[in-house]
Scaffold this motif. Structure first.
Motif, PDB file in Angstrom:
ATOM      1  N   ARG A  10       0.856  -1.191   0.000  1.00 48.79           N
ATOM      2  CA  ARG A  10       0.000   0.000   0.000  1.00 48.79           C
ATOM      3  C   ARG A  10       0.892   1.240   0.000  1.00 48.79           C
ATOM      4  NH1 ARG A  10      -5.153   0.583   0.280  1.00 48.79           N
ATOM      5  NH2 ARG A  10      -6.126   2.419   1.209  1.00 48.79           N
ATOM      6  N   ILE A  12       0.925   5.756  -0.559  1.00 44.44           N
ATOM      7  CA  ILE A  12       0.174   6.997  -0.764  1.00 44.44           C
ATOM      8  C   ILE A  12       0.983   7.878  -1.696  1.00 44.44           C
ATOM      9  CG2 ILE A  12      -0.830   9.032   0.313  1.00 44.44           C
ATOM     10  CD1 ILE A  12      -1.790   7.278   2.501  1.00 44.44           C
ATOM     11  N   PRO A  24      -7.228  16.271   1.643  1.00 47.10           N
ATOM     12  CA  PRO A  24      -7.113  14.813   1.474  1.00 47.10           C
ATOM     13  C   PRO A  24      -7.140  14.395   0.012  1.00 47.10           C
ATOM     14  CG  PRO A  24      -8.637  15.350   3.248  1.00 47.10           C
ATOM     15  CD  PRO A  24      -8.265  16.652   2.613  1.00 47.10           C
ATOM     16  N   GLU A  28      -3.492  10.027  -3.072  1.00 46.94           N
ATOM     17  CA  GLU A  28      -4.213   8.854  -3.586  1.00 46.94           C
ATOM     18  C   GLU A  28      -3.585   7.604  -2.989  1.00 46.94           C
ATOM     19  OE1 GLU A  28      -5.638   7.496  -7.976  1.00 46.94           O
ATOM     20  OE2 GLU A  28      -3.612   8.300  -7.782  1.00 46.94           O
ATOM     21  N   ALA A  29      -4.408   6.751  -2.386  1.00 46.13           N
ATOM     22  CA  ALA A  29      -3.911   5.475  -1.854  1.00 46.13           C
ATOM     23  C   ALA A  29      -3.978   4.426  -2.956  1.00 46.13           C
ATOM     24  CB  ALA A  29      -4.749   5.041  -0.662  1.00 46.13           C
ATOM     25  N   TRP A 103       5.952   7.183   1.968  1.00 50.36           N
ATOM     26  CA  TRP A 103       4.621   6.802   2.464  1.00 50.36           C
ATOM     27  C   TRP A 103       4.202   5.476   1.834  1.00 50.36           C
ATOM     28  CZ3 TRP A 103       0.794  11.474   3.190  1.00 50.36           C
ATOM     29  CH2 TRP A 103       1.462  12.549   3.741  1.00 50.36           C
ATOM     30  N   GLN A 104       4.790   4.401   2.294  1.00 49.57           N
ATOM     31  CA  GLN A 104       4.426   3.084   1.764  1.00 49.57           C
ATOM     32  C   GLN A 104       4.770   2.006   2.791  1.00 49.57           C
ATOM     33  OE1 GLN A 104       6.630   2.209  -1.812  1.00 49.57           O
ATOM     34  NE2 GLN A 104       8.535   3.097  -1.029  1.00 49.57           N
ATOM     35  N   GLU A 105       4.147   0.843   2.596  1.00 50.61           N
ATOM     36  CA  GLU A 105       4.317  -0.245   3.569  1.00 50.61           C
ATOM     37  C   GLU A 105       5.630  -0.994   3.400  1.00 50.61           C
ATOM     38  OE1 GLU A 105      -0.272  -1.661   4.409  1.00 50.61           O
ATOM     39  OE2 GLU A 105       0.767  -2.450   2.663  1.00 50.61           O
ATOM     40  N   GLY A 311      -1.906   3.718  11.038  1.00 48.31           N
ATOM     41  CA  GLY A 311      -2.311   3.350   9.677  1.00 48.31           C
ATOM     42  C   GLY A 311      -1.897   4.388   8.648  1.00 48.31           C
ATOM     43  N   ASP A 313      -3.208   5.227   5.957  1.00 47.84           N
ATOM     44  CA  ASP A 313      -4.301   6.044   5.404  1.00 47.84           C
ATOM     45  C   ASP A 313      -4.556   7.311   6.212  1.00 47.84           C
ATOM     46  OD1 ASP A 313      -4.579   4.308   3.360  1.00 47.84           O
ATOM     47  OD2 ASP A 313      -6.320   3.254   4.167  1.00 47.84           O
ATOM     48  N   TRP A 317      -4.337  13.224   6.603  1.00 50.17           N
ATOM     49  CA  TRP A 317      -5.031  13.974   7.659  1.00 50.17           C
ATOM     50  C   TRP A 317      -4.022  14.486   8.690  1.00 50.17           C
ATOM     51  CZ3 TRP A 317      -5.443  12.854  12.916  1.00 50.17           C
ATOM     52  CH2 TRP A 317      -6.397  13.589  13.617  1.00 50.17           C
TER      53      TRP A 317
END
Ligand code: NDP
Length: 343
Positions: A10, A12, A24, A28-29, A103-105, A311, A313, A317
């Motif tokens: 995942r 962003i 937001p 994009e996720a 921003w990634q897993e 998380g 996601d 925010w």
């Protein structure tokens, strides 16, 4: 070419360049394929992602000291990760490392950008008090601000990642430390928990009078994090030969019109020095920083507060929250648990 697996990663990515405050919808996720390491490469799982105000600059294509993130690319950021698969001689599965994976897993690389962490301090500190923000406080205050015992140091953004360390280092160097922050709760924390001598709430206090009360001998060093009205008020209280490390101006990062600026005449009258700096130019000082500050953190003489959201996601925010003063301490995202076994 990156080798991938059937599992997902995942991410962003930057979808749109913001106008004014980021929204937001600018992000994009995406679930992309998880990369696999080739010979000489290391795959790691992101545990913590740091959120920092400079990311607003990377979302914009206006000229700056660093290249912007391209539209459609993964947002950048400092990370703490665990090696899950290594085909590199210097890394083993299970190692905890810090890098710039964004921003990634999951991320894969040749390991040149990674630093292994020991376990003598919590691993999240590597991207906070013992990482880029702490280092910014250290070089900005000590090398540029040059505080001397008995002097008065004022720092804005005082409860944040950089400002909280500036004030505590100023106290350790024998100075009077005065913070400026955006709520009564943040000001209480800065004085009661972090040991600053005073804190001014720039949202409710009469700035010049409150700063004058908090700085009866004037201001010798102003560590500038915010710009705007706070900067204008400080300029009126400078002492002769004051120093101003110009670290950031967060109040201006989302403005769409030229914000103008304060009258700079006090700099001339008081022969003050103002110097902008970017921490990445000062990494020759990183070993000295770690040598001095790691023991202070370990002994509890420097305290730090983290504001962790869970998380990936939640990252957009939480990034927007930096510009609204919603974070209370170093902003981090827990992308995955430290110990995946405990989920
Ligand atoms: P913080 O953890 O301090 O978070 C940002 C804080 O800024 C918010 O919590 C808020 O606190 C304050 N803020 C937001 N909007 C405004 C505003 N309009 N006016 C006044 N204060 C505002 O962030 P960092 O410690 O990571 O960063 C602090 C500063 O240091 C930033 O300007 C950043 O760009 C800069 N920086 C510069 C570096 C360099 O190399 N030069 C490196 C790292 C950071 P409050 O509730 O108190 O308003």
């Amino acid at each position: 070419m990156t080798v991938t697996t059937t599992e997902t990663n995942r991410q962003i990515r930057l979808k749109k360049r913001p106008v004014g405050m980021p929204a937001p919808g600018d992000f994009e996720a995406v679930a992309s394929p998880r990369p696999a390491p080739r010979d000489g490469e290391v795959l790691r799982r992101t545990i913590y992602l740091s959120l920092d105000p400079y990311m607003r600059g990377r979302m914009s294509d206006a000229a700056s000291y660093a290249n912007p993130v391209n539209l459609g690319d993964v947002m950048v950021g400092h990370t703490v990760s665990q090696v899950v698969d290594s085909r590199h001689p210097n890394f083993r599965a299970g190692d905890i490392v810090t890098g710039y994976d964004g921003w990634q897993e999951y991320a894969v690389s040749d390991g040149k950008d990674l630093r292994k962490l020991d376990s003598s301090v919590p691993i999240s500190t590597a991207i906070g008090v013992l990482g880029m923000p702490g280092m910014t406080a250290y070089v900005g205050l000590l090398d540029i601000g040059q505080p001397k015992p008995g002097e008065t140091v004022v720092v804005s953004g005082a409860s944040g990642a950089v400002g909280s360390i500036v004030g505590q280092l100023a106290k350790i160097k024998g100075c009077r430390a005065v913070g400026v922050a955006g709520s009564a709760e943040k000001c209480r924390h800065v004085v009661d928990e972090l040991g600053f001598d005073a804190c001014v709430n720039y949202k409710t206090d009469d700035l010049v009078n409150a700063l004058r009360d908090a700085c009866p001998k004037g201001i010798d060093v102003y560590f500038e994090n915010v710009g705007g009205a706070v900067f204008a008020a400080v300029l009126r209280l400078l002492n002769k030969f004051a120093r101003i490390p110009l670290c950031g101006m967060i109040s201006e990062y989302n403005v769409t019109q030229n914000p103008g600026g304060p009258n700079l005449r006090p700099l001339l009258v008081h022969r003050a020095m103002i110097r902008g700096f970017i921490v990445s130019d000062h990494y020759d000082r990183f070993p000295a920083f770690l040598q001095e500050v790691v023991p202070l953190v370990r002994d509890g003489r420097i305290k730090y507060r983290e504001d962790i959201v869970d998380g990936l996601d939640a990252a957009p925010w939480a990034l927007i929250g930096l510009f609204e003063g919603r974070n209370f301490g170093k902003a981090l995202v827990r992308v995955s648990p430290e110990d995946p076994g405990t989920g």
